[in-house]
Design a protein around this motif. Structure first.
Motif, PDB file in Angstrom:
ATOM      1  N   GLU A   1       0.847  -1.196   0.000  1.00  0.00           N
ATOM      2  CA  GLU A   1       0.000   0.000   0.000  1.00  0.00           C
ATOM      3  C   GLU A   1       0.874   1.235   0.000  1.00  0.00           C
ATOM      4  OE1 GLU A   1      -3.861   2.086   2.094  1.00  0.00           O
ATOM      5  OE2 GLU A   1      -3.006   0.287   3.023  1.00  0.00           O
ATOM      6  N   TYR A   2       0.563   2.168  -0.908  1.00  0.00           N
ATOM      7  CA  TYR A   2       1.260   3.451  -0.989  1.00  0.00           C
ATOM      8  C   TYR A   2       0.368   4.520  -0.363  1.00  0.00           C
ATOM      9  CZ  TYR A   2       4.159   0.955  -4.334  1.00  0.00           C
ATOM     10  OH  TYR A   2       4.986   0.037  -4.937  1.00  0.00           O
TER      11      TYR A   2
ATOM     12  N   ARG B   1       5.205   3.676   2.168  1.00  0.00           N
ATOM     13  CA  ARG B   1       4.444   2.483   1.819  1.00  0.00           C
ATOM     14  C   ARG B   1       4.493   1.463   2.937  1.00  0.00           C
ATOM     15  NH1 ARG B   1       8.557  -0.263  -2.676  1.00  0.00           N
ATOM     16  NH2 ARG B   1      10.083  -1.069  -1.169  1.00  0.00           N
TER      17      ARG B   1
END
Length: 358
Positions: free
Chosen positions: A212-213, A245
């Motif tokens: 996930e960014y 991230r």
């Protein structure tokens, strides 16, 4: 190679692979494509090693590679369009297996308009979009994304928020390609990268831990080229951009199932081989959308696929080399060489029967 930028990207990633696979079980043979169209087989990828290596036309380089080095398998590290597509067929010319998807699949996945059409046909959700050529009138209303169809690392991308942004955004995108994708902007819920890899027994696909960014602190809620690769002051040295991230991403069961379905369907529909990665935008209501496919990996410690395979680095996940050796072994076991393996008795069909998966 087609540009200094992508030559730099290739020579940035490849040494990481060599470093990660530095034990005695792997001998690295480098076939280097130069900007002037010549080819070399350097001892390494330092500036001096590249400058000191002899230059050859491609046929001579391939002959030298076959006669003197006899490679067992090919791992691509070229990221320009020709490198992604055409040069993958060097493995066919050498009659050796390759890790990753073949050139025709890379041509499809590198074209954002074509790849989204393919995955949409099997039920994968995609944002609304319009294909543009020079002079076409945009029929969509802002906000939307304008980006070159066949480009990488978010080069030429613009978030168009008002009509006044359109002209400059078009100029930017058309600098990189003569086909441009106008794509609906999905409001930021979450920005994810997801991936699948062949199971160890070859029976199916394994969904890897996702990345996930976090974009909520950025000026724009999208990932741009500056979020991926940085350039030194003189423009010659490339490096990985710092990024906010998390891997593995925190996913509830419902979203995990949607993402697994998206990645699995996309991999199969696009015809990817061994592994594939996907950029996914999740809207505030938890609905994921396919943005683009990224079926490439250099197998360095910093490669996205390797980062994802490590997960939280617990014993239940992989180390930096596990996937490389798994996929290399499978590729070599599955490969059917052309020379010496056929009798010439196949009477019909465009494809060899040995290439058709039963």
């Amino acid at each position: 190679q087609t540009s200094e930028d992508y030559f730099g990207v290739s020579t940035m990633y490849a040494p990481g692979c060599i470093a990660a696979l530095s034990d005695s079980s792997v001998e690295h043979i480098i076939l280097l494509a130069r900007l002037d169209g010549s080819w070399s087989i350097p001892a390494g990828l330092s500036k001096d090693e590249i400058e000191e290596s002899a230059k050859f036309p491609l046929p001579e380089a391939l002959t030298k590679l076959e006669d003197e080095y006899k490679p067992d398998i090919m791992q691509p590290h070229m990221f320009c369009y020709r490198g992604m597509v055409t040069c993958r067929y060097l493995a066919d010319m050498l009659d050796i297996p390759m890790i990753g998807s073949p050139g025709h699949v890379m041509a499809l996945t590198t074209d954002k308009w074509q790849s989204r059409a393919i995955v949409a046909s099997v039920g994968v959700p995609v944002p609304k979009a319009q294909l543009l050529r020079e002079g076409d009138v945009i029929t969509m209303e802002p906000p939307f994304i304008l980006k070159p169809c066949r480009e990488d690392n978010s080069m030429g991308i613009t978030l168009v928020q008002t009509d006044s942004d359109i002209e400059a955004a078009q100029r930017t995108a058309f600098q990189f390609d003569d086909l441009v994708l106008c794509e609906q902007f999905i409001p930021l819920g979450r920005e994810l990268r997801v991936g699948v890899v062949d199971n160890a027994d070859g029976s199916g696909l394994e969904f890897l831990p996702s990345v996930e960014y976090f974009l909520d602190k950025k000026a724009l809620p999208i990932r741009t080229s500056a979020d991926k690769i940085t350039t030194s002051d003189n423009g010659k040295q490339l490096d990985f951009a710092p990024t906010d991230r998390q891997c593995p991403a925190d996913l509830d069961d419902a979203l995990l199932q949607k993402l697994t379905d998206l990645a699995t369907k996309s991999h199969k529909a696009l015809g990817c081989q061994h592994y594939s990665l996907y950029d996914v935008r999740v809207d505030p209501d938890g609905n994921p959308f396919f943005i683009e496919a990224s079926p490439y990996c250099s197998f360095s410690a910093k490669s996205a696929l390797v980062v994802m395979s490590r997960g939280d680095q617990s014993d239940s996940y992989y180390n930096d080399t596990d996937l490389f050796f798994r996929l290399a072994k499978a590729a070599m076991e599955d490969y059917q060489p052309v020379y010496g393996s056929t009798t010439g008795e196949q009477s019909m069909g465009m494809r060899r029967q040995t290439d058709i998966k039963k």
